[in-house]
Design a protein around this motif. Structure first.
Motif, short mmCIF file in Angstrom:
data_model
loop_
_atom_site.label_atom_id
_atom_site.label_comp_id
_atom_site.label_asym_id
_atom_site.label_seq_id
_atom_site.Cartn_x
_atom_site.Cartn_y
_atom_site.Cartn_z
N ILE A 1 0.98 -0.94 -0.11
CA ILE A 1 0.12 -0.17 -0.27
C ILE A 1 0.84 1.21 -0.16
N THR A 2 2.07 0.87 0.74
CA THR A 2 2.83 2.26 0.64
C THR A 2 3.38 2.48 -0.03
N VAL B 1 0.27 3.89 -3.11
CA VAL B 1 0.06 5.58 -2.24
C VAL B 1 0.97 5.90 -2.68
N THR B 2 2.02 6.16 -3.34
CA THR B 2 3.39 6.73 -3.79
C THR B 2 3.21 7.07 -5.50
N ASN C 1 0.43 7.09 -6.93
CA ASN C 1 -0.91 7.43 -7.41
C ASN C 1 -0.31 8.87 -6.98
N TYR C 2 -0.04 9.57 -5.56
CA TYR C 2 0.47 10.47 -5.27
C TYR C 2 1.35 11.20 -6.76
N PRO D 1 -4.67 13.21 -4.62
CA PRO D 1 -4.59 13.76 -3.04
C PRO D 1 -3.51 14.82 -2.36
N LEU E 1 -2.63 12.98 2.96
CA LEU E 1 -1.75 11.46 2.89
C LEU E 1 -1.49 11.30 4.83
#
Length: 218
Positions: free
Chosen positions: A12-13, A16-17, A19-20, A169, A174
């Motif tokens: 997930i890290t 999310v990274t 995706n950001y 985001p 976050l």
């Protein structure tokens, strides 16, 4: 890949990274691919079932508005497909009687959840509470969004699909998401996991205890 495992935290890290930092155009594709990876990690067969039902319901949704016969048939097929898959999969692996394959247990629960999402979508379109989704990518992302696999919630499809392509985001989002995730892990690992042995010792041998003790377990 349990939610409190190091592998999931790494997964997930990374998601999310990326995706950001990715542009808005590529974020839906990233999240869709991440969902495929998450399901495939447990079982490639399950990924095939999820994709097949997603594509089926996507095309049904294009024709189902006001069509009662097609609505009832699609409801029956969605429920029958999941029940048959779970029946054969459970009896094949015998996981009802052995707790040796947590991954299969998780994905079976997840597949039931995916089925509920499909049914929610065709119901919304049938009753004309939303327009049929024209993008198979967006619909499949709604079905396979991996953070909701067990705990949900079963969001109305219009609520979720309308956010695809509009999510931007920020650092504040976050931080807020990280805090919520961390708080959930604390409740799971520090509170729930510590209480579980005592609760199981009562529930597994409930005939040996009085009503007051059973209430204590509850």
């Amino acid at each position: 890949m349990n939610f409190n495992s190091p592998l999931f935290l790494l997964f997930i890290t990374v998601v999310v990274t990326f995706n950001y930092f990715l542009s808005q155009r590529y974020r839906p594709s990233l999240l869709l691919f991440s969902g495929f990876l998450f399901i495939a990690y447990f079982n490639l067969e399950s990924l095939f079932v999820v994709l097949t039902l997603a594509v089926f319901n996507f095309f049904v949704g294009l024709k189902i508005s006001g069509n009662r016969f097609l609505y009832l048939i699609s409801l029956f097929l969605n429920i029958a497909a999941m029940l048959l898959y779970n029946y054969f999969h459970v009896h094949q692996s015998n996981i009802l009687f052995k707790n040796e394959d947590v991954g299969n247990s998780i994905i079976l629960l997840g597949l039931l959840f995916y089925s509920l999402q499909n049914i929610a979508y065709i119901t919304e379109v049938y009753y004309k509470r939303m327009q049929p989704e024209k993008s198979v990518l967006k619909y499949t992302l709604y079905i396979s969004f991996f953070p909701k696999i067990i705990s949900g919630p079963v969001m109305l499809p219009g609520e979720f699909i309308s956010q695809i392509g509009n999510n931007k985001p920020s650092k504040e989002m976050l931080v807020g998401g990280f805090n919520r995730f961390l708080f959930g892990l604390v409740k799971k690992m520090v509170i729930a996991d510590r209480l579980a042995p005592a609760v199981h010792s009562i529930f597994d041998f409930s005939d040996n205890y009085s009503g007051i003790t059973t209430w204590g377990g509850v």
